[in-house]
Design an enzyme around this catalytic site. Structure first.
Site, PDB file in Angstrom:
ATOM      1  N   ARG A 216       0.844  -1.197   0.000  1.00  0.00           N
ATOM      2  CA  ARG A 216       0.000   0.000   0.000  1.00  0.00           C
ATOM      3  C   ARG A 216       0.881   1.250   0.000  1.00  0.00           C
ATOM      4  O   ARG A 216       0.591   2.223  -0.691  1.00  0.00           O
ATOM      5  CB  ARG A 216      -0.906   0.009   1.242  1.00  0.00           C
ATOM      6  CG  ARG A 216      -1.982  -1.048   1.206  1.00  0.00           C
ATOM      7  CD  ARG A 216      -3.053  -0.779   2.237  1.00  0.00           C
ATOM      8  NE  ARG A 216      -2.783  -1.348   3.535  1.00  0.00           N
ATOM      9  CZ  ARG A 216      -3.411  -2.416   4.041  1.00  0.00           C
ATOM     10  NH1 ARG A 216      -4.348  -3.031   3.352  1.00  0.00           N
ATOM     11  NH2 ARG A 216      -3.123  -2.873   5.236  1.00  0.00           N
ATOM     12  N   PHE A 232     -11.324  -4.756  -5.692  1.00  0.00           N
ATOM     13  CA  PHE A 232     -11.287  -5.650  -4.532  1.00  0.00           C
ATOM     14  C   PHE A 232     -10.774  -4.832  -3.329  1.00  0.00           C
ATOM     15  O   PHE A 232      -9.850  -5.231  -2.623  1.00  0.00           O
ATOM     16  CB  PHE A 232     -10.366  -6.858  -4.784  1.00  0.00           C
ATOM     17  CG  PHE A 232     -10.682  -7.625  -6.048  1.00  0.00           C
ATOM     18  CD1 PHE A 232     -11.614  -8.645  -6.039  1.00  0.00           C
ATOM     19  CD2 PHE A 232     -10.059  -7.293  -7.249  1.00  0.00           C
ATOM     20  CE1 PHE A 232     -11.903  -9.350  -7.208  1.00  0.00           C
ATOM     21  CE2 PHE A 232     -10.347  -7.996  -8.422  1.00  0.00           C
ATOM     22  CZ  PHE A 232     -11.270  -9.034  -8.403  1.00  0.00           C
ATOM     23  N   ASP A 254     -15.694  -2.978  -4.889  1.00  0.00           N
ATOM     24  CA  ASP A 254     -15.735  -4.275  -4.194  1.00  0.00           C
ATOM     25  C   ASP A 254     -17.143  -4.822  -4.372  1.00  0.00           C
ATOM     26  O   ASP A 254     -18.105  -4.050  -4.386  1.00  0.00           O
ATOM     27  CB  ASP A 254     -15.422  -4.099  -2.699  1.00  0.00           C
ATOM     28  CG  ASP A 254     -15.038  -5.405  -2.026  1.00  0.00           C
ATOM     29  OD1 ASP A 254     -13.858  -5.574  -1.651  1.00  0.00           O
ATOM     30  OD2 ASP A 254     -15.932  -6.279  -1.857  1.00  0.00           O
ATOM     31  N   SER A 255     -17.251  -6.147  -4.484  1.00  0.00           N
ATOM     32  CA  SER A 255     -18.589  -6.719  -4.677  1.00  0.00           C
ATOM     33  C   SER A 255     -19.426  -6.609  -3.400  1.00  0.00           C
ATOM     34  O   SER A 255     -20.640  -6.725  -3.447  1.00  0.00           O
ATOM     35  CB  SER A 255     -18.485  -8.180  -5.114  1.00  0.00           C
ATOM     36  OG  SER A 255     -17.718  -8.892  -4.179  1.00  0.00           O
ATOM     37  N   ALA A 284     -15.848  -6.867  -9.771  1.00  0.00           N
ATOM     38  CA  ALA A 284     -14.678  -6.211 -10.380  1.00  0.00           C
ATOM     39  C   ALA A 284     -14.519  -6.594 -11.849  1.00  0.00           C
ATOM     40  O   ALA A 284     -14.106  -5.765 -12.672  1.00  0.00           O
ATOM     41  CB  ALA A 284     -13.421  -6.566  -9.590  1.00  0.00           C
ATOM     42  N   ASP A 302      -6.446  -6.744  -6.318  1.00  0.00           N
ATOM     43  CA  ASP A 302      -6.091  -7.535  -5.131  1.00  0.00           C
ATOM     44  C   ASP A 302      -7.236  -8.490  -4.783  1.00  0.00           C
ATOM     45  O   ASP A 302      -7.891  -8.344  -3.749  1.00  0.00           O
ATOM     46  CB  ASP A 302      -5.796  -6.587  -3.950  1.00  0.00           C
ATOM     47  CG  ASP A 302      -5.307  -7.336  -2.722  1.00  0.00           C
ATOM     48  OD1 ASP A 302      -4.769  -8.448  -2.873  1.00  0.00           O
ATOM     49  OD2 ASP A 302      -5.471  -6.812  -1.601  1.00  0.00           O
ATOM     50  N   CYS A 342      -3.031 -13.922  -3.581  1.00  0.00           N
ATOM     51  CA  CYS A 342      -2.774 -14.385  -2.206  1.00  0.00           C
ATOM     52  C   CYS A 342      -3.081 -15.872  -2.083  1.00  0.00           C
ATOM     53  O   CYS A 342      -3.239 -16.393  -0.980  1.00  0.00           O
ATOM     54  CB  CYS A 342      -3.549 -13.558  -1.185  1.00  0.00           C
ATOM     55  SG  CYS A 342      -5.329 -13.640  -1.400  1.00  0.00           S
TER      56      CYS A 342
HETATM   57  N1  SAH Z   1      -7.192  -4.926  -1.009  1.00  0.00           N
HETATM   58  C1  SAH Z   1      -7.815  -5.138   0.267  1.00  0.00           C
HETATM   59  C2  SAH Z   1      -8.042  -6.616   0.581  1.00  0.00           C
HETATM   60  C3  SAH Z   1      -8.850  -7.369  -0.463  1.00  0.00           C
HETATM   61  S1  SAH Z   1      -9.640  -8.772   0.151  1.00  0.00           S
HETATM   62  C4  SAH Z   1      -7.013  -4.448   1.355  1.00  0.00           C
HETATM   63  O1  SAH Z   1      -5.920  -3.911   1.111  1.00  0.00           O
HETATM   64  O2  SAH Z   1      -7.471  -4.430   2.501  1.00  0.00           O
HETATM   65  C5  SAH Z   1     -10.602  -9.256  -1.204  1.00  0.00           C
HETATM   66  C6  SAH Z   1     -11.882  -8.454  -1.406  1.00  0.00           C
HETATM   67  O3  SAH Z   1     -12.435  -8.827  -2.667  1.00  0.00           O
HETATM   68  C7  SAH Z   1     -13.002  -8.673  -0.401  1.00  0.00           C
HETATM   69  O4  SAH Z   1     -13.349  -7.456   0.187  1.00  0.00           O
HETATM   70  C8  SAH Z   1     -14.189  -9.238  -1.214  1.00  0.00           C
HETATM   71  O5  SAH Z   1     -15.434  -8.694  -0.804  1.00  0.00           O
HETATM   72  C9  SAH Z   1     -13.850  -8.746  -2.594  1.00  0.00           C
HETATM   73  N2  SAH Z   1     -14.377  -9.525  -3.719  1.00  0.00           N
HETATM   74  C10 SAH Z   1     -14.483 -10.866  -3.859  1.00  0.00           C
HETATM   75  N3  SAH Z   1     -14.919 -11.213  -5.089  1.00  0.00           N
HETATM   76  C11 SAH Z   1     -15.098 -10.037  -5.767  1.00  0.00           C
HETATM   77  C12 SAH Z   1     -15.501  -9.703  -7.091  1.00  0.00           C
HETATM   78  N4  SAH Z   1     -15.824 -10.659  -7.968  1.00  0.00           N
HETATM   79  N5  SAH Z   1     -15.540  -8.404  -7.451  1.00  0.00           N
HETATM   80  C13 SAH Z   1     -15.209  -7.443  -6.564  1.00  0.00           C
HETATM   81  N6  SAH Z   1     -14.817  -7.693  -5.310  1.00  0.00           N
HETATM   82  C14 SAH Z   1     -14.754  -8.971  -4.898  1.00  0.00           C
END
Ligand code: SAH
Length: 398
Positions: A216, A232, A254-255, A284, A302, A342
């Site tokens: 970050r 995400f 984010d979804s 996303a 992410d 991850c």
């Molecule tokens: N980048 C964040 C952590 C991401 S965790 C940070 O720095 O804190 C992954 C995230 O992806 C979750 O919040 C989940 O709700 C979201 N997610 C899962 N599938 C998704 C999709 N298809 N489209 C958008 N977001 C999604």
């Protein structure tokens, strides 16, 4: 005294001699126990010839034993205090304990801290404990007490959040809650001088993705004058750093409806209610499909782990390829793409290859500026490569 002895098949002690922390069920020849063996019991592991080799928690699955020690020593209060002290010592070395700029960090990273099955994250004066094994769960009160004791006043409350992470439940019906102290189940933390609200009771994992702290900060360094798309986004970590770094515009996707609200709240928390932040609760993939080309010149991808098991790796790689191809196609010329995986089951090479295929599909010239990993408070045990999971690439797209 531990009365349960587990004998390995001939030659199966080799990986333990190299200090790998798991005994697989296929390596076990026989178990000698006075009482019926329960998941989470302490057991001694012996070679086929009868020599003591390790002591650990019986896990009862394809991982039969999670090793705690290779020495013939009691796993008592002193042992826990020593192990947790060692974890604190490392975070002190990293400048994370008692810092004004960052008061949230991972204190115990499972095998990375030779505590297989245990994760502890620290948010200010509260520690969140997540047990991934029944053995750790059964020891949770002992762990919590030792933790507060060795923290030298840094930790006053310990919250157990194991209900979602325990594998077989081992006959236990875990309820999340404070083991020591009390609190409101949420708090405010600072990370590199930026502020975040963390809700460990209802948030994902322990409430905040501490593993992206350094990545970050790198996004912050590249954000000046850029239009940033953070997909995400969860609680908006990358978005906050991007705006602090001088981004011209920040959009978070984010979804989860709840996640984008949290991202918005964290933006306002740092920069006031007037901050021009757009947060979209949308898939996303759909968002990237529908957005115009050249709109953003810094994009963060992410996603959650696409492969939770080895058997779905091929499918996960297709997912990474598709996602990255869309972003590489749409990003503005001279744009910077931060892309992560991850999934522990996906190797660094596999991920890089998936992104390489994505670049080929998009037909653009892509160079790797940085290769990213997990931060030092998520250490990788050199004898236990499974503790490595986070991979990232920073790409320059022409
Ligand atoms: N980048 C964040 C952590 C991401 S965790 C940070 O720095 O804190 C992954 C995230 O992806 C979750 O919040 C989940 O709700 C979201 N997610 C899962 N599938 C998704 C999709 N298809 N489209 C958008 N977001 C999604």
């Amino acid at each position: 005294m531990i009365s349960t002895k587990l004998y390995l098949k001939r030659g199966k002690e080799e990986s333990l001699r190299r200090r790998h922390l798991w005994v697989f069920s296929g390596a076990v020849a026989r178990v000698v126990s006075e009482a019926p063996l329960r998941e989470g019991d302490l057991v001694d592991v012996h070679t086929d010839e009868g020599a003591f080799i390790a002591r650990g928690h019986y896990a009862g699955g394809s991982i039969a034993v999670r090793v705690l020690t290779f020495r013939d020593e009691p796993i008592d209060d002193t042992w826990w205090r020593n192990r947790l002290s060692a974890a604190f010592d490392l975070r002190r070395t990293l400048g994370l304990v008692g810092s004004d700029r960052t008061n949230c960090y991972r204190l115990v990273h499972g095998e990375g801290d030779s505590l297989s099955g245990l994760v502890i994250d620290v948010y200010g004066q509260t520690a969140i404990l997540q047990c991934h094994s029944v053995g750790m769960y059964r020891a949770r009160r002992q762990i919590a007490a030792a933790l507060v004791e060795v923290s030298g006043g840094q930790i006053v409350a310990v919250y157990d959040k194991s209900s979602g992470t325990l594998p077989f439940k081992g006959g236990a019906s875990p309820d999340d809650g404070y083991l020591i102290g009390t609190g409101e189940g949420a708090g405010e933390v600072v990370e590199n001088g930026l502020r975040f609200r963390v809700d460990w009771v209802s948030g994902q994992k322990t409430g905040f993705f501490l593993d992206q702290r350094e990545n970050r900060a790198l996004v912050g360094r590249y954000s000046a004058g850029r239009r940033v798309l953070n997909t995400f986004c969860y609680t908006g970590g990358f978005s906050v750093y991007a705006w602090a770094g001088g981004a011209e515009e920040v959009v978070s996707v984010d979804s989860s409806e709840r996640a984008v609200r949290l991202a918005d709240a964290n933006m306002q928390f740092n920069f006031g209610e007037e901050v021009p932040h757009m947060a979209a609760a949308e898939d996303a993939f759909d968002f990237l499909n529908e957005m115009e080309r050249d709109k953003y010149d810094l994009i963060v991808l992410d996603p959650p782990a696409f492969a939770k098991h080895q058997r779905v790796v091929a499918q996960a790689l297709q997912g990474y390829k598709k996602l990255n191809a869309k972003a590489i196609m749409k990003i503005r010329r001279g744009g910077i793409l931060f892309t992560f995986s991850c999934s522990q089951a996906v190797s660094r090479e596999q991920f890089r290859l998936a992104v390489f295929s994505a670049a080929a599909i998009a037909g653009r010239n892509v160079r790797i500026l940085h290769q990213l990993s997990q931060p030092a408070d998520h250490p990788i045990n050199i004898c236990h490569p499974e503790s490595e999971y986070l991979k990232g690439l920073v790409l320059y797209v022409e």
